[in-house]
Design an enzyme around this catalytic site. Structure first.
Site, PDB file in Angstrom:
ATOM      1  CB  SER A 155      -1.268   9.359   0.836  1.00 31.93           C
ATOM      2  OG  SER A 155      -2.147   9.483  -0.251  1.00 31.93           O
ATOM      3  CG  ASP A 248      -3.238   2.447  -2.702  1.00 34.42           C
ATOM      4  OD1 ASP A 248      -3.864   3.234  -3.437  1.00 34.42           O
ATOM      5  OD2 ASP A 248      -2.378   2.835  -1.881  1.00 34.42           O
ATOM      6  CG  HIS A 278      -4.436   5.031  -0.165  1.00 38.35           C
ATOM      7  ND1 HIS A 278      -3.207   5.210  -0.754  1.00 38.35           N
ATOM      8  CD2 HIS A 278      -4.763   6.213   0.396  1.00 38.35           C
ATOM      9  CE1 HIS A 278      -2.808   6.453  -0.549  1.00 38.35           C
ATOM     10  NE2 HIS A 278      -3.735   7.085   0.135  1.00 38.35           N
TER      11      HIS A 278
END
Length: 309
Positions: A155, A248, A278
């Site tokens: 991320s 996501d 995610h």
């Protein structure tokens, strides 16, 4: 593709990635939330390792992990945690870092970079680069082989891993590999996956917009230190593994980054986990796909280290 049944079960417990009022939360409340982790038990049992030590490197707190004892120079993986540049820590991601050390046999250096909103862009980049550069300059300090250095991030940490990968190239350091797990590589938020998964799938568009504002409000959105997809020249970057989750908002930009690297002649493998959300990579207690993805990533890193001179 329909949501994976484990993703459905997860969303019943955690329908939003950030379960707060984004419009009213104060900086003090953000700091309080950082020390809470309602998913701690789902991050996995911390593996026992020969070495786990905390240090300051270039003024940045790091935690160094070594699965095997002895003084043999090992490959090294520098890990950057996720959390939207606002949340996350070495401690919260301790189980993941330990697992990477076990699966790869490498030294893992987990970086506790500064967080927004106290420390805005480019503080996280500066900290991340400071640690990676130190690993290249002082490999003996880490028990590391300087010819076998890789980066990994998830991320926002994937964003930082992608950025320091091109900074390493520009500094003349030969990075063995980069692993980017559902990385933030652009801040335009205009891909189809942002439309398809804007809300109701954990991390949403509103949360991502909030993270970006907290970290980089007013920053040039084309700055490759913020949006590595905007990098004008990707030639000569390290070979890459890019992992995304299908459901996501960040899925499409991860795929676009893999395509951009490939178009610049960089060896890339891209894998999207169907029906997943995610954050799955860090939560093996919820998602079987976490273990599958970690096996895949570890195999890719092991291959990269074996191919390094």
């Amino acid at each position: 593709m329909a949501l994976h049944p484990q993703a459905v079960a997860y969303l019943k417990l955690f329908p939003n990635d950030v379960s707060v009022d984004l419009e009213t939360i104060t900086d003090a409340e953000i700091r309080q939330l950082r020390v809470m982790d309602v998913m701690a038990e789902q991050r996995g049992v911390p593996a026992e390792l020969a070495v786990v030590r905390d240090e300051l490197v270039a003024g940045v707190p790091v935690r160094i992990y070594r699965y095997l004892g002895g003084d043999e120079a090992l490959p090294v993986v520098v890990y950057f945690h996720g959390g939207g540049w606002v949340y996350g820590s070495v401690q919260r991601n301790d189980s993941l870092a330990r697992d990477l050390a076990v699966r790869t046999g490498a030294v893992v250096v987990s970086v506790d970079y500064r967080l927004a909103p106290e420390h805005v862009f480019p503080a996280a980049v500066e900290d991340s680069w400071g640690v990676l550069a130190d690993v290249f300059k002082r490999p003996e300090h880490y028990g590391a082989d300087a010819s076998k250095v890789a980066v990994i991030g998830d991320s926002a940490g994937g964003n930082l891993a992608a950025v320091v990968a091109w900074q390493a190239r520009d500094a003349g350091f030969a990075l063995a590999h980069q692993v980017l797990v559902y990385p933030v590589v652009d801040v335009a938020m205009d891909t189809p996956s942002y439309g398809a998964y804007a809300s109701g799938f954990g991390l949403g568009a509103a949360e991502m917009a909030w993270f970006i504002r907290k970290y980089a409000d007013g920053v040039d959105a084309s700055d490759p230190r913020l949006a590595p997809l905007k990098l004008s020249d990707m030639s000569g970057l390290a070979a890459a593994t890019v992992v995304t989750a299908e459901c996501d908002p960040l899925c499409d930009e991860g795929a676009a980054y893999a395509d951009a690297l490939r178009g610049s002649g960089i060896p890339v493998e891209y894998r999207c986990y169907p029906g997943s959300l995610h954050g799955f990579f860090g939560l093996p207690g919820f998602f079987d796909q976490a273990g599958e993805a970690r096996d895949y990533v570890a195999a890719r890193l092991t291959e990269a280290f074996a191919a390094s001179p």
